[in-house]
Design an enzyme around this catalytic site. Sequence first.
Site, PDB file in Angstrom:
ATOM      1  N   ARG A  77       2.779  -9.949  -0.819  1.00 33.30           N
ATOM      2  CA  ARG A  77       2.870  -8.822  -1.744  1.00 33.30           C
ATOM      3  C   ARG A  77       3.784  -7.697  -1.276  1.00 33.30           C
ATOM      4  O   ARG A  77       4.142  -6.824  -2.057  1.00 33.30           O
ATOM      5  CB  ARG A  77       1.471  -8.260  -2.053  1.00 33.30           C
ATOM      6  CG  ARG A  77       0.751  -7.690  -0.861  1.00 33.30           C
ATOM      7  CD  ARG A  77      -0.708  -7.401  -1.149  1.00 33.30           C
ATOM      8  NE  ARG A  77      -0.948  -6.036  -1.553  1.00 33.30           N
ATOM      9  CZ  ARG A  77      -2.141  -5.479  -1.607  1.00 33.30           C
ATOM     10  NH1 ARG A  77      -3.222  -6.182  -1.297  1.00 33.30           N
ATOM     11  NH2 ARG A  77      -2.298  -4.238  -1.967  1.00 33.30           N
ATOM     12  N   HIS A 127       0.824  -1.220   0.000  1.00 30.71           N
ATOM     13  CA  HIS A 127       0.000   0.000   0.000  1.00 30.71           C
ATOM     14  C   HIS A 127       0.853   1.263   0.000  1.00 30.71           C
ATOM     15  O   HIS A 127       0.414   2.317  -0.423  1.00 30.71           O
ATOM     16  CB  HIS A 127      -1.014  -0.033   1.144  1.00 30.71           C
ATOM     17  CG  HIS A 127      -2.115  -0.999   0.843  1.00 30.71           C
ATOM     18  ND1 HIS A 127      -2.038  -2.313   1.209  1.00 30.71           N
ATOM     19  CD2 HIS A 127      -3.247  -0.847   0.117  1.00 30.71           C
ATOM     20  CE1 HIS A 127      -3.109  -2.938   0.749  1.00 30.71           C
ATOM     21  NE2 HIS A 127      -3.864  -2.083   0.092  1.00 30.71           N
ATOM     22  N   ARG A 158     -15.383   1.156  -0.430  1.00 27.67           N
ATOM     23  CA  ARG A 158     -15.067  -0.159   0.129  1.00 27.67           C
ATOM     24  C   ARG A 158     -15.054  -0.039   1.648  1.00 27.67           C
ATOM     25  O   ARG A 158     -14.444   0.900   2.186  1.00 27.67           O
ATOM     26  CB  ARG A 158     -13.689  -0.609  -0.366  1.00 27.67           C
ATOM     27  CG  ARG A 158     -13.240  -1.891   0.299  1.00 27.67           C
ATOM     28  CD  ARG A 158     -11.968  -2.405  -0.276  1.00 27.67           C
ATOM     29  NE  ARG A 158     -10.820  -1.666   0.190  1.00 27.67           N
ATOM     30  CZ  ARG A 158      -9.573  -1.932  -0.193  1.00 27.67           C
ATOM     31  NH1 ARG A 158      -9.355  -2.896  -1.068  1.00 27.67           N
ATOM     32  NH2 ARG A 158      -8.563  -1.251   0.269  1.00 27.67           N
ATOM     33  N   ARG A 209     -10.556   3.446  -0.932  1.00 29.68           N
ATOM     34  CA  ARG A 209      -9.979   2.642   0.154  1.00 29.68           C
ATOM     35  C   ARG A 209     -10.247   3.376   1.474  1.00 29.68           C
ATOM     36  O   ARG A 209      -9.379   4.073   2.001  1.00 29.68           O
ATOM     37  CB  ARG A 209      -8.468   2.477  -0.048  1.00 29.68           C
ATOM     38  CG  ARG A 209      -8.082   1.560  -1.208  1.00 29.68           C
ATOM     39  CD  ARG A 209      -6.576   1.373  -1.264  1.00 29.68           C
ATOM     40  NE  ARG A 209      -6.166   0.265  -2.096  1.00 29.68           N
ATOM     41  CZ  ARG A 209      -5.789   0.371  -3.382  1.00 29.68           C
ATOM     42  NH1 ARG A 209      -5.772   1.545  -3.971  1.00 29.68           N
ATOM     43  NH2 ARG A 209      -5.416  -0.700  -4.056  1.00 29.68           N
ATOM     44  N   CYS A 222      -9.942  -3.696  -9.962  1.00 27.78           N
ATOM     45  CA  CYS A 222      -9.432  -2.501  -9.292  1.00 27.78           C
ATOM     46  C   CYS A 222      -8.046  -2.722  -8.714  1.00 27.78           C
ATOM     47  O   CYS A 222      -7.506  -1.870  -8.032  1.00 27.78           O
ATOM     48  CB  CYS A 222     -10.404  -2.006  -8.222  1.00 27.78           C
ATOM     49  SG  CYS A 222     -10.690  -3.200  -6.923  1.00 27.78           S
ATOM     50  N   ASN A 238      -4.305  -7.367  -6.620  1.00 25.53           N
ATOM     51  CA  ASN A 238      -3.120  -7.252  -5.756  1.00 25.53           C
ATOM     52  C   ASN A 238      -3.120  -8.387  -4.742  1.00 25.53           C
ATOM     53  O   ASN A 238      -2.106  -9.032  -4.494  1.00 25.53           O
ATOM     54  CB  ASN A 238      -3.118  -5.918  -4.994  1.00 25.53           C
ATOM     55  CG  ASN A 238      -3.227  -4.740  -5.922  1.00 25.53           C
ATOM     56  OD1 ASN A 238      -2.891  -4.849  -7.089  1.00 25.53           O
ATOM     57  ND2 ASN A 238      -3.733  -3.621  -5.423  1.00 25.53           N
ATOM     58  N   ASP A 239      -4.288  -8.611  -4.154  1.00 28.59           N
ATOM     59  CA  ASP A 239      -4.393  -9.703  -3.198  1.00 28.59           C
ATOM     60  C   ASP A 239      -4.588 -11.043  -3.896  1.00 28.59           C
ATOM     61  O   ASP A 239      -4.045 -12.053  -3.450  1.00 28.59           O
ATOM     62  CB  ASP A 239      -5.558  -9.452  -2.232  1.00 28.59           C
ATOM     63  CG  ASP A 239      -5.124  -8.553  -1.103  1.00 28.59           C
ATOM     64  OD1 ASP A 239      -4.047  -8.809  -0.536  1.00 28.59           O
ATOM     65  OD2 ASP A 239      -5.835  -7.573  -0.806  1.00 28.59           O
TER      66      ASP A 239
HETATM   67  C1  PEP Z   1      -6.455  -5.499  -4.354  1.00 26.13           C
HETATM   68  O1  PEP Z   1      -6.168  -6.324  -3.480  1.00 26.13           O
HETATM   69  O2  PEP Z   1      -6.219  -5.675  -5.574  1.00 26.13           O
HETATM   70  C2  PEP Z   1      -7.089  -4.226  -3.985  1.00 26.13           C
HETATM   71  C3  PEP Z   1      -7.523  -3.390  -4.897  1.00 26.13           C
HETATM   72  O3  PEP Z   1      -7.172  -3.925  -2.664  1.00 26.13           O
HETATM   73  P1  PEP Z   1      -5.896  -3.451  -1.813  1.00 26.13           P
HETATM   74  O4  PEP Z   1      -4.763  -3.198  -2.750  1.00 26.13           O
HETATM   75  O5  PEP Z   1      -6.294  -2.244  -1.066  1.00 26.13           O
HETATM   76  O6  PEP Z   1      -5.648  -4.629  -0.929  1.00 26.13           O
HETATM   77 MG    MG Z   2      -6.976  -6.099  -1.517  1.00 33.42          MG
END
Ligand code: PEP
Ligand code: MG
Length: 581
Positions: free
Chosen positions: A468, A193, A335, A300, A505, A457-458
């Site tokens: 990550r 992040h 979210r 977020r 996203c 991302n997750d």
């Molecule tokens: C993701 O996990 O792709 C996402 C958009 O949420 P974050 O990056 O805030 O975990």
């Molecule tokens: Mg995420």
Amino acid sequence: MSKRIKKGIIASPGIRIGKALVFHGDEVKIPKYHIDENRLDDELERFDEAVTKTKNEILEIQEKIVSDNFSDLAEIFSTHLMALEDPIFVERARKKIKSEKRNAEWIVNDISIDLINTLSKIEDEYLKERIIDISDINKRLIGNLQKKKKMNLSDVNENSIIFASDLTPSETALLNRQFVLAFVTDRGGKTSHTAIMARSMDIPAIVGMDDITSYVKTGDYVIVDAVHGEILINPSEDEIEEYQRYQKDINDAENELAKLTNLPAQTIDNTEIFIYGNIEIPEEMETIRSHGAHGIGLFRSEFLFLDKTLPNEESQLCQYKKVIDFFKPYPVTIRTLDFGGDKLHEYMKSHREMNPFLGCRSIRFSLKNTDVFKTQLRAILRASAYGQVKIMYPMISTVEELLQAKEITYEMMRELDLSGTPYDKNIEIGIMIEVPSAVIAGDILAEHVDFFSVGTNDLVQYVLAVDRVNEKVADLYNPLDISVLRHLRTISDIASAHSRPISICGEIAGEPKFTMMLLGLGFRQLSMSSKYMYQVKRIIRSVTIEECESLSRALLQMKRTADIERAVVENMQQKFPDIII
Ligand code: PEP
Ligand code: MG
């Protein structure tokens, strides 16, 4: 002579030239010296004052937690208080200062290390957990003994390039954008992040540079080349001039692309693609709108909570309303809290989990702290009276979690109905698809939601079991792995079979090299930071859906990640040779 340092991970692209500022954050340095006999009373008094100050700080935090409805967490601080009243700690320290004539920081640190060593040998989970408490008290006490004001990155008041061993997402959110030209860290991954914040705030950044903070000193003149991932320390005049020219070329190219702002994101064969923005804090919305986004696909919201106090319903409502008013008539997808992982609330820091990304994170946190969740839901629902709002639950991994979250949301709606408070009764409720279980059970989840948004991302992290934020395994974190592509194909097919809108996203939505593949996999809504919004739009406007589908079909046939990567890169080089990927 300039010194070129090895490559790091580009978190946010760009070139910056300026003076280094090395930031040590929470790192504790222990001074060690002996005390003269005639100064011992002063030293004991200094120690007693620090203990009292630490107790008062803890009491203050505890009161705040209780008033913020986090009563469960208040327990942790009771343990800290008890330790500060425990003779094993306090009296032992006083005795040792007197008999060994060493300074208080040195003694406190030795006692803490002793206690930690003893506790770590005991086979008792509860006692083992106290290790974290001891180390937390140690830090606080030593901090108070040194009466040092912690350097705050928001106080930076001259042009600087920040070097830090690591920056938390909340520290990054506080960076003073006017003066922080760029930042560089030893640790971190591309989808941490901290990296995401850097892109959103348009601050060039390189992360995962291993030990860069041991090479750079505050005051060194440096060039951050976040296009190639390199740092030049004390560069020559020629190098500075070369990079200044390079910087200008990049700015000129961006100004040229800005002409796309008001043009539609439509493919050559007339398929409309919707580009939305990702934001962390309301301050980012201007840039998102000025880049032509049609609303917010991911707000977020937890970033509103990453400082010391939890905002109440009214102040949350005020923040949400600011964003909604600004984007009207476009939608804003809020979210619900996604605490945990690398986004720790101030109170969570003292109760760290062994595996935070697999622990009480995200929707799991909200379902266990329903007071906090309810307050947020009421604020979002009330905000929905002012524009088009959607609710999105993060990290849903079972249908039970989804149903529980929805039930709490309905309960809040009933409360608002009873008090006659307005809200959008048809508000859409969707979920993020971030865990493989949600892909596999996507058809069941689809029955209960209005939309899906894929958080790659997750998803990449959980599909491949690769942290990550950990630079040591960054080479294994690959959105182009065949297993990730199969997950994307599966969820896109499920959404289409159930007529559920689906967006992406995660960061890949805003990276030009993935655009054609995502269109080919069936995605028509992309939510991203402003960084590459123009580039993505330019690609969309230059391709047909048919060629994108043919690319993604070919990629799905491949069995090696290296082959997939090569095909993606070659395709980009052939079609968009001027885009740096
Ligand atoms: C993701 O996990 O792709 C996402 C958009 O949420 P974050 O990056 O805030 O975990
Ligand atoms: Mg995420």
